[in-house]
Each structure stands twice: as C-alpha cells, then as structure tokens.
Write a protein that holds these residues in place. Structure first.
Motif, mmCIF file in Angstrom:
data_model
loop_
_atom_site.group_PDB
_atom_site.id
_atom_site.type_symbol
_atom_site.label_atom_id
_atom_site.label_comp_id
_atom_site.label_asym_id
_atom_site.label_seq_id
_atom_site.Cartn_x
_atom_site.Cartn_y
_atom_site.Cartn_z
ATOM 1 N N MET A 1 0.853 -1.171 0.000
ATOM 2 C CA MET A 1 0.000 0.000 0.000
ATOM 3 C C MET A 1 0.899 1.234 0.000
ATOM 4 O O MET A 1 1.753 1.375 0.867
ATOM 5 N N PRO A 2 0.736 2.120 -0.946
ATOM 6 C CA PRO A 2 1.582 3.320 -0.994
ATOM 7 C C PRO A 2 1.185 4.333 0.080
ATOM 8 O O PRO A 2 0.130 4.229 0.699
ATOM 9 N N LEU A 3 2.063 5.312 0.280
ATOM 10 C CA LEU A 3 1.744 6.411 1.192
ATOM 11 C C LEU A 3 0.537 7.172 0.665
ATOM 12 O O LEU A 3 0.252 7.156 -0.539
ATOM 13 N N SER A 4 -0.130 7.854 1.559
ATOM 14 C CA SER A 4 -1.262 8.673 1.137
ATOM 15 C C SER A 4 -0.754 9.841 0.287
ATOM 16 O O SER A 4 0.414 10.231 0.391
ATOM 17 N N PRO A 5 -1.598 10.430 -0.555
ATOM 18 C CA PRO A 5 -1.160 11.579 -1.366
ATOM 19 C C PRO A 5 -0.738 12.740 -0.480
ATOM 20 O O PRO A 5 -1.424 13.074 0.489
ATOM 21 N N PRO A 6 0.403 13.360 -0.769
ATOM 22 C CA PRO A 6 0.874 14.479 0.055
ATOM 23 C C PRO A 6 0.212 15.790 -0.357
ATOM 24 O O PRO A 6 -0.381 15.897 -1.423
ATOM 25 N N VAL A 7 0.372 16.795 0.492
ATOM 26 C CA VAL A 7 -0.024 18.152 0.116
ATOM 27 C C VAL A 7 0.984 18.650 -0.912
ATOM 28 O O VAL A 7 2.061 18.079 -1.077
#
Length: 183
Positions: A1-7
């Motif tokens: 699972m990838p990291l969540s989308p960043p700002v």
C-alpha cells in the motif's frame, strides 16, 4: 500500500542508499553499501565552491567483508564527495570494526567505536544498516544450517521482529513447539 497523497510540496533533498551482498570465491562474503545525498538547487560551499543542483554533497561507500558467522574480516570506507575537505580523513577509523561480529548489540558497538568525532555520521548510519543486508545475503546458508537444527533447539530468528514473535502465526506455522499464543 503506498503512502497517502501528500499536500503540494517542493523536493529539496534526495538521499539514496544502495546495498549489495556478494559471495566471494574465497568463502567470505562482501556487503557493500553506498549513500548519496543531492540537493535540487545549487548552493555555496566553503570548501568546494558552488555545488550545482544534482551534484553529490555526500557520496560515501563501505565494503564489509564477513564470514558465515558474521565476523568482520575487513572493512573499507571511502568518501568520494563530502561538504568538507577533511571528511575523508576519518575513514581509516572504520578498520576498528575488524574482529567485531554482526549480532545483537551491533548498533551500540558501531556507535561506541565510531560515534561522534571518531567517525562520520553518514558512514556510521550506512554501516549500521548493512547488518540487515548481511543477514539477507547469507540467508540461504543460514537457512540450511537452521534446517539441521536439532529438535527442541530454539530457532535463531525467534523474537527478532514482529513476524517472529513467539505468539505470531508465522511461529505457529514454522516452529509450533515454540509457539506461545492462544490455540
């Protein structure tokens, strides 16, 4: 699972680690590691002048030579790029690790021999990380030895990480005699 989308953001610094493990013709093993730091912008440096974007601020490597018991037979540390001219002067200190063994307490032993002014933060971090690469490299040899483990002898991997906790399903499947979880 990838990291969540960043700002929305701007990359300023890149650090790359690269590791390889080799079986040598003489029966020993070489574990090599390299760290490279770059910036996405040009900046002034007192010792090197302007360092352009993408040029290495740090480029350092270690070759660790070990045997099947993880005893250090040789070590070579090099600094190809650093922010200060004197940084490469400390690399001979890494020979202090000859005779040491990669085992419980490795991190503390490395820091005791090479911490602070006796070493280089970047090379020390690299050397510490190389321990797990050594275990991964020698896994086939260690697995063959473990398969010959006498019945009732405690597996060496037991309690070394979350997956090998004595109450984990991995231990229940692999070493049921050492499983401590609920049935």
């Amino acid at each position: 699972m990838p990291l969540s989308p960043p700002v929305e953001r701007t990359c300023l610094h890149n650090r790359k680690y690269d590791f390889q493990g080799y079986q040598r013709a003489d029966g020993l093993w070489d574990i090599e590691g390299r760290i490279v730091d770059t910036k996405t912008y040009a900046f002034a440096n007192q010792d090197r002048g302007e360092i352009p974007a993408g040029e290495a601020l740090h480029d350092m490597s270690i070759r660790l030579t070990i045997d099947e018991d993880f005893k250090v037979h040789d070590i070579e540390a090099v600094t190809d790029f650093s922010p200060f001219r004197l940084c490469p002067d400390i690399t001979p200190n890494f020979k202090r690790m000859i005779g040491a063994e990669i085992k419980t307490g490795w991190t503390q032993q490395v820091r005791r021999q090479l911490g602070g002014v006796e070493g280089c933060t970047h090379l020390v971090d690299l050397l510490i990380a190389m321990a797990t690469v050594a275990f991964q490299t020698l896994y086939p040899v260690r697995a063959a030895t473990a398969a010959k483990r006498p019945p009732g002898q405690r597996p060496g991997l037991l309690e070394t990480c979350h997956a090998f906790a004595s109450d984990s399903p991995i231990v229940k499947r692999s070493w049921p005699d050492f499983y401590t979880g609920e049935e």
